[in-house]
Design a protein around this motif. Sequence first.
Motif, short mmCIF file in Angstrom:
data_model
loop_
_atom_site.label_atom_id
_atom_site.label_comp_id
_atom_site.label_asym_id
_atom_site.label_seq_id
_atom_site.Cartn_x
_atom_site.Cartn_y
_atom_site.Cartn_z
N ARG A 368 19.68 -86.47 10.51
CA ARG A 368 18.76 -87.40 9.79
C ARG A 368 17.27 -87.09 10.21
O ARG A 368 16.46 -87.28 9.59
CB ARG A 368 19.21 -88.77 10.06
N VAL A 369 16.98 -86.82 11.59
CA VAL A 369 15.90 -86.80 12.33
C VAL A 369 15.24 -85.30 11.79
O VAL A 369 14.03 -85.48 11.32
CB VAL A 369 15.73 -86.65 13.62
N ARG A 370 15.98 -84.39 11.65
CA ARG A 370 15.21 -83.02 11.23
C ARG A 370 14.96 -83.06 9.81
O ARG A 370 14.28 -82.31 9.01
CB ARG A 370 16.55 -82.00 11.37
N SER A 371 15.84 -83.94 8.85
CA SER A 371 15.62 -84.10 7.41
C SER A 371 14.40 -84.74 7.28
O SER A 371 14.08 -84.84 5.96
CB SER A 371 16.91 -84.39 6.80
N LYS A 372 13.79 -85.46 8.02
CA LYS A 372 12.71 -86.22 7.77
C LYS A 372 11.43 -85.67 8.06
O LYS A 372 10.92 -86.12 9.31
CB LYS A 372 13.03 -87.82 8.15
N ILE A 373 10.58 -85.17 7.41
CA ILE A 373 9.48 -84.39 7.90
C ILE A 373 8.40 -84.85 6.89
O ILE A 373 8.57 -84.38 5.72
CB ILE A 373 9.65 -82.96 8.09
N ASP A 374 7.27 -85.31 7.08
CA ASP A 374 6.37 -85.57 5.97
C ASP A 374 5.14 -84.78 6.25
O ASP A 374 4.03 -84.79 5.36
CB ASP A 374 5.48 -87.09 6.44
N ILE A 375 5.04 -83.41 6.87
CA ILE A 375 4.05 -82.55 7.08
C ILE A 375 4.56 -81.18 6.80
O ILE A 375 5.68 -80.90 6.80
CB ILE A 375 3.23 -82.45 8.50
N ALA A 376 3.82 -80.43 6.07
CA ALA A 376 4.03 -79.03 5.82
C ALA A 376 3.73 -78.08 6.79
O ALA A 376 2.97 -78.29 7.49
CB ALA A 376 3.48 -78.67 4.26
N PRO A 377 4.68 -77.02 6.72
CA PRO A 377 4.31 -76.04 7.81
C PRO A 377 2.98 -75.26 7.66
O PRO A 377 2.53 -75.07 6.52
CB PRO A 377 5.47 -74.97 7.75
N VAL A 378 2.16 -74.75 8.67
CA VAL A 378 0.90 -74.32 8.66
C VAL A 378 1.21 -73.09 9.63
O VAL A 378 1.42 -73.21 10.69
CB VAL A 378 -0.08 -75.04 9.02
N LYS A 379 0.74 -71.93 8.81
CA LYS A 379 0.64 -70.90 9.92
C LYS A 379 -0.70 -70.37 10.62
O LYS A 379 -1.69 -70.33 10.04
CB LYS A 379 0.99 -69.27 9.07
N LEU A 380 -0.63 -70.51 11.81
CA LEU A 380 -1.95 -70.07 12.73
C LEU A 380 -1.81 -69.04 13.65
O LEU A 380 -0.64 -68.79 14.20
CB LEU A 380 -2.41 -71.30 13.48
N SER A 381 -2.64 -68.29 13.93
CA SER A 381 -2.59 -67.38 15.13
C SER A 381 -2.53 -67.83 16.31
O SER A 381 -3.10 -69.08 16.59
CB SER A 381 -3.57 -66.23 14.85
N GLN A 382 -2.44 -66.97 17.41
CA GLN A 382 -2.54 -67.67 18.75
C GLN A 382 -3.94 -68.07 19.18
O GLN A 382 -4.15 -69.02 19.84
CB GLN A 382 -2.17 -66.64 19.78
N THR A 383 -4.78 -67.17 18.52
CA THR A 383 -6.23 -67.34 18.63
C THR A 383 -6.81 -68.67 18.12
O THR A 383 -7.49 -69.65 18.90
CB THR A 383 -6.93 -66.22 18.21
N GLU A 384 -6.15 -69.02 17.01
CA GLU A 384 -6.48 -70.24 16.21
C GLU A 384 -5.89 -71.18 16.83
O GLU A 384 -6.50 -72.66 17.17
CB GLU A 384 -5.90 -70.22 14.79
N ILE A 385 -4.73 -71.50 17.41
CA ILE A 385 -4.28 -72.37 18.34
C ILE A 385 -4.99 -72.62 19.49
O ILE A 385 -5.07 -73.80 20.01
CB ILE A 385 -2.65 -72.19 18.64
N SER A 386 -5.20 -71.66 20.34
CA SER A 386 -6.07 -71.88 21.28
C SER A 386 -7.22 -72.51 21.04
O SER A 386 -7.84 -73.31 21.92
CB SER A 386 -6.33 -70.40 22.09
N SER A 387 -8.04 -72.24 19.86
CA SER A 387 -9.11 -72.80 19.54
C SER A 387 -9.02 -74.34 19.30
O SER A 387 -9.69 -75.37 19.62
CB SER A 387 -9.76 -72.20 18.14
N LEU A 388 -7.96 -74.55 18.59
CA LEU A 388 -7.53 -76.30 18.24
C LEU A 388 -7.53 -76.79 19.72
O LEU A 388 -7.90 -78.02 19.84
CB LEU A 388 -6.21 -76.08 17.52
N VAL A 389 -6.65 -76.17 20.74
CA VAL A 389 -6.72 -76.66 21.87
C VAL A 389 -8.14 -77.24 22.50
O VAL A 389 -8.33 -78.02 23.12
CB VAL A 389 -5.76 -76.14 22.95
N SER A 390 -8.94 -75.98 22.60
CA SER A 390 -10.08 -76.34 22.96
C SER A 390 -11.16 -77.30 22.25
O SER A 390 -11.74 -78.15 23.07
CB SER A 390 -11.21 -74.77 22.77
#
Length: 413
Positions: A368-390
């Motif tokens: 039930r927990v896994r089946s309830k998701i309100d956001i869609a997957p997004v693909k980001l690179s490691q560099t982009e993820i690091s930029s988000l953290v920054s």
Amino acid sequence: MPRPLTDNDFIAFDMEQAAIGHQLFYDPILSGNQNITCAHCHHPDFGTSDGLSLGIGEGGHGLGPDRTPGTGAEKIRKRIPRNSPGLWNLGAKDIHTVFHDGRLSISDVYGNGFNSPAQEWLPDGLNSLLAAQALFPLTSQFEMAGNVAENQVTGAVHDRIDKGWPILAKRVRTDPRYGPAMVAAFEEVETTEDISITQIVNALAAFMATEWRSTDSSFDRYLAGDTNALSPAQQNGMNLFYEKAQCSDCHSGPLMSDQKFHALALPPFGPGRTRQWDPHVRDVGRMGESDRLEDAYRFRTPMLRNVALTAPYGHNGAFPDLESMIRHHLDPLASFANWAPEMAQLPSVPWLQKADFVVWQDQFEMQRVRSKIDIAPVKLSQTEISSLVSFLHALTGASVDTPPFGVPVDFAP
């Protein structure tokens, strides 16, 4: 891009009342057994949280990740079911809903200005939503009130939620540190006998809103026109936040929250926040308040000022750092599959270990927990993820270490 926050976005509180609230926040006088303070779960050393996934409340000892669960008859009987939220910018005028499940909000459904667990028994004269919020940890058995039969407060609350507040108010008004000061600070109070829980939580609200207002981060300076306030990596992260990564779909507006509820399929653990007659160890989130099936497993979008200081993340603190929380947003199902109990910051409590992850044995609840998701997957690179953290680090205020009051020198956790 949101507009910058200004002084006009915040409720103006009285500094004399805030000074009293400062004392009360760090004083165990407001707990049933007088053994825990507000600061044990909301300490500035941990970004006004406690550094734990699920907190250790009444009966524990120490502070933050080093807090222990107590011993003997005073030991804790249950972990706090949800992560302790930070207290930044809670004096903002536009905030209309608080708590992970939104069980307290601005509303006139009960004729007192609030929709709350106290319903029509909420006291009159509260100066803000923040003051109303301050009422409820005081009456929570596992947070501050204590176990049934241990003290007058928890016994009274067991009868009705509002019955414990007068007991706490009497403690405060008869204490020479507080009674005369509150008579001087509150116009409606003529003698100490007039002091009620209303003045106590109004003082707490004045303190919290004053102490932890944060509008001077690098991002705030950028919004105010300083184009050099962000580093290149932070600017890249900001652009991702408001565009490709879709973070601002929910973390929107000047407060960086839509104050709505969304399901992210965070891995469940802990005692859950079960409703009456619910046989399952689980936390259904907003549905527990709204009774609407479509709200199952949805939780309120948190504000993000100083988010880098408030780890771990999620309504149950499932993720230990910003990168792991971002990765979960990008692909909740993959993150769920790769999550391990070791990622949770849970101090050892031997008598609760079997219960900590018992929900994982319930395959239907997990699905039930896994089946309830309100956001869609997004693909980001490691560099982009690091930029988000920054970028998220750029939301840390410049003056977070120099608040108006600070931790009292005699505070001994």
